[in-house]
Design a protein around this motif. Structure first.
Motif, PDB file in Angstrom:
ATOM      1  N   VAL A  28      -1.032  -1.428  -4.114  1.00  0.00           N
ATOM      2  CA  VAL A  28      -2.364  -1.820  -3.688  1.00  0.00           C
ATOM      3  C   VAL A  28      -3.048  -0.601  -3.086  1.00  0.00           C
ATOM      4  O   VAL A  28      -2.449   0.126  -2.303  1.00  0.00           O
ATOM      5  CB  VAL A  28      -2.304  -2.968  -2.652  1.00  0.00           C
ATOM      6  CG1 VAL A  28      -3.704  -3.304  -2.152  1.00  0.00           C
ATOM      7  CG2 VAL A  28      -1.641  -4.191  -3.252  1.00  0.00           C
ATOM      8  N   GLU A  29      -4.296  -0.374  -3.434  1.00  0.00           N
ATOM      9  CA  GLU A  29      -5.024   0.743  -2.886  1.00  0.00           C
ATOM     10  C   GLU A  29      -5.461   0.454  -1.456  1.00  0.00           C
ATOM     11  O   GLU A  29      -5.793  -0.674  -1.117  1.00  0.00           O
ATOM     12  CB  GLU A  29      -6.275   1.046  -3.726  1.00  0.00           C
ATOM     13  CG  GLU A  29      -5.946   1.574  -5.118  1.00  0.00           C
ATOM     14  CD  GLU A  29      -7.200   1.979  -5.866  1.00  0.00           C
ATOM     15  OE1 GLU A  29      -8.292   1.881  -5.271  1.00  0.00           O
ATOM     16  OE2 GLU A  29      -7.087   2.393  -7.024  1.00  0.00           O
ATOM     17  N   ALA A  30      -5.450   1.502  -0.633  1.00  0.00           N
ATOM     18  CA  ALA A  30      -5.862   1.344   0.768  1.00  0.00           C
ATOM     19  C   ALA A  30      -7.354   1.074   0.836  1.00  0.00           C
ATOM     20  O   ALA A  30      -8.115   1.544   0.009  1.00  0.00           O
ATOM     21  CB  ALA A  30      -5.525   2.626   1.525  1.00  0.00           C
ATOM     22  N   ARG A  59       0.840  -1.215   0.000  1.00  0.00           N
ATOM     23  CA  ARG A  59       0.000   0.000   0.000  1.00  0.00           C
ATOM     24  C   ARG A  59       0.866   1.253   0.000  1.00  0.00           C
ATOM     25  O   ARG A  59       0.571   2.232  -0.700  1.00  0.00           O
ATOM     26  CB  ARG A  59      -0.928  -0.017   1.204  1.00  0.00           C
ATOM     27  CG  ARG A  59      -2.106  -0.974   1.082  1.00  0.00           C
ATOM     28  CD  ARG A  59      -2.885  -1.026   2.383  1.00  0.00           C
ATOM     29  NE  ARG A  59      -4.117  -1.809   2.227  1.00  0.00           N
ATOM     30  CZ  ARG A  59      -4.898  -2.188   3.241  1.00  0.00           C
ATOM     31  NH1 ARG A  59      -4.565  -1.853   4.480  1.00  0.00           N
ATOM     32  NH2 ARG A  59      -5.997  -2.877   3.014  1.00  0.00           N
ATOM     33  N   GLN A  60       1.926   1.231   0.775  1.00  0.00           N
ATOM     34  CA  GLN A  60       2.811   2.399   0.835  1.00  0.00           C
ATOM     35  C   GLN A  60       3.532   2.635  -0.491  1.00  0.00           C
ATOM     36  O   GLN A  60       3.873   3.769  -0.832  1.00  0.00           O
ATOM     37  CB  GLN A  60       3.830   2.229   1.971  1.00  0.00           C
ATOM     38  CG  GLN A  60       3.202   2.257   3.349  1.00  0.00           C
ATOM     39  CD  GLN A  60       4.221   1.947   4.441  1.00  0.00           C
ATOM     40  OE1 GLN A  60       5.058   2.770   4.770  1.00  0.00           O
ATOM     41  NE2 GLN A  60       4.148   0.743   4.982  1.00  0.00           N
TER      42      GLN A  60
END
Length: 231
Positions: free
Chosen positions: A229-231, A224-225
């Motif tokens: 990948v989207e939060a 995510r960071q």
């Protein structure tokens, strides 16, 4: 560990002593100040039994001794022994969990100093590493060095040990890390993003070296960071 009490007993009924210990543990639930207890039987004299009880301090040991439940069990302990038990109060001046030393060196010198070749000295020849983040959950030392080297080069992480607990041949640690994605990682080009996360690791030591390890990281949080990948 700061204070230890040794209780030296002479008895032919070790089973009764063990039952008394079980009774005391149950009766003092939520009240006792003892944190660790070991009962040992003399290898050359089975009637010689030593109980080692650990406390945070002398004051806590005295508070524990003054519990009504402790006094009652002690009276039964005396009745179960051929001789009156003797007590030795010890202020701990050194408490060294030796397996912790090699684990600390692993993080300080192998990971944080990026000296992967030192792992050959700190780990056994048949070392195995289990980490879902690697290509396989069971890799040998050579493959672990190659794959972890890619991670170190990609993020240049700094790992901080938040806690370290040893029991038997196992050492478990709670860790966190901070780094920056400046190198290729699993086909992803550098994003120059700062990353941080947490993890746990458990090491099995053998002969003063690391023989096996298990790792768990917040891999989803890392992706995510990185924006993968989207939060």
């Amino acid at each position: 560990m700061t204070f230890v009490q040794l209780i030296d007993c002479k008895t032919s009924n070790v089973d009764r002593l063990n039952r008394l210990m079980d009774t005391w543990v149950e009766a003092t639930q939520g009240k006792r100040t003892a944190t660790h207890s070991i009962v040992g039987q003399d290898h050359s004299d089975p009637t010689h039994v030593v109980e080692i009880v650990e406390f945070p301090s002398y004051e806590e040991a005295m508070r524990n001794s003054n519990l009504p439940e402790t006094n009652r069990i002690f009276e039964e302990l005396v009745a179960a022994c051929e001789e009156t038990p003797t007590f030795t109060d010890l202020d701990v001046v050194r408490d060294e969990q030796l397996n912790k030393i090699v684990v600390r060196r692993f993080f300080d010198e192998v990971v944080n100093a990026k000296n992967l070749d030192l792992a050959d000295e700190l780990c056994t020849g048949n070392y195995r590493e289990h980490d879902p983040a690697l290509s396989s959950d069971d890799v040998d030392l050579a493959q672990a060095k190659r794959e972890n080297g890619e991670i170190l080069n990609a993020f240049n992480p700094r790992i901080t040990l938040r806690s370290l607990i040893a029991e038997g041949d196992l050492v478990t640690c709670r860790i966190d890390y901070r780094g920056r994605h400046t190198g290729s990682y699993q086909g992803m080009e550098p994003t120059n993003r700062d990353v941080s996360g947490t993890g746990h690791a458990t090491f099995r030591c053998q002969g003063g070296k690391i023989a096996e390890s298990w790792w768990n990281w917040d891999d989803l949080g890392l992706l995510r960071q990185l924006g993968v990948v989207e939060a």
